[in-house]
Scaffold this active site. Sequence first.
Site, PDB file in Angstrom:
ATOM      1  CD  GLU A  75      -1.435  -2.357   1.966  1.00 26.29           C
ATOM      2  OE1 GLU A  75      -0.222  -2.659   1.899  1.00 26.29           O
ATOM      3  OE2 GLU A  75      -2.255  -3.050   2.578  1.00 26.29           O
ATOM      4  CB  CYS A 115      -0.732   0.776   5.100  1.00 28.87           C
ATOM      5  SG  CYS A 115       0.797  -0.027   4.559  1.00 28.87           S
TER       6      CYS A 115
HETATM    7  N1  THU Z   1       2.047  -6.533   3.964  1.00 25.25           N
HETATM    8  C1  THU Z   1       1.603  -5.657   3.022  1.00 25.25           C
HETATM    9  O1  THU Z   1       2.257  -5.415   2.010  1.00 25.25           O
HETATM   10  N2  THU Z   1       0.412  -5.067   3.233  1.00 25.25           N
HETATM   11  C2  THU Z   1      -0.422  -5.324   4.283  1.00 25.25           C
HETATM   12  O2  THU Z   1      -1.501  -4.759   4.359  1.00 25.25           O
HETATM   13  C3  THU Z   1      -0.029  -6.280   5.314  1.00 25.25           C
HETATM   14  C4  THU Z   1       1.345  -6.817   5.193  1.00 25.25           C
HETATM   15  C5  THU Z   1       3.318  -7.218   3.704  1.00 25.25           C
HETATM   16  C6  THU Z   1       4.463  -6.823   4.571  1.00 25.25           C
HETATM   17  C7  THU Z   1       5.338  -8.058   4.513  1.00 25.25           C
HETATM   18  O3  THU Z   1       6.121  -7.994   3.338  1.00 25.25           O
HETATM   19  C8  THU Z   1       4.348  -9.201   4.352  1.00 25.25           C
HETATM   20  O4  THU Z   1       3.148  -8.606   3.890  1.00 25.25           O
HETATM   21  C9  THU Z   1       4.088  -9.965   5.640  1.00 25.25           C
HETATM   22  O5  THU Z   1       3.742  -9.114   6.678  1.00 25.25           O
END
Ligand code: THU
Length: 163
Positions: A75, A115
């Site tokens: 995000e 985020c």
């Molecule tokens: N992650 C995201 O990219 N967005 C989210 O809303 C939750 C978590 C990613 C961060 C990390 O690379 C992986 O997911 C596990 O937490």
Amino acid sequence: MKKIKHIIEIEEYQSFDELESQDFKLLEKAQLACKSAYAPYSQFRVGASVLLENGVIVSGNNQENAAYPSGLCAERVAMYYASANYPNIPMLAIAIAVESDEVKFTKPLAPCGSCRQVMAEYEHLYQLKMRVILSEPEGRVQIINGVSDLLPFTFNATELKGL
Ligand code: THU
């Protein structure tokens, strides 16, 4: 003492087919973006697509790092790309898609607190509600029409000025 209730509204859909075409298109882009996430450590691939007021859609995905905290969520990659390349163009909506070989999702992925805070920053900056479209691979979708429903009692530039 008084108690204050905060009521939030969430739209729920059982499949992508129920979505309005603009939301559907945005979510498709997020799904595509999650395919190229760099997530070798978690295998948890997330894609995010932002719809700008000028009609442009920009996408991002999570970028991980051997030094774990240096990674960034999908995000924020998408929103920072949007703000860096299209400054002063409001963000109207963000769609989020997720994919994992290991996790069985039972509900749409909710974005992390950091985020949400970044979403709140742009929503406050442009004074326009950002539509947040959450999903999971089976097609269930939740839509929140504005970040203040995801992050109530937000800290933003108004608080900094003590207003
Ligand atoms: N992650 C995201 O990219 N967005 C989210 O809303 C939750 C978590 C990613 C961060 C990390 O690379 C992986 O997911 C596990 O937490």
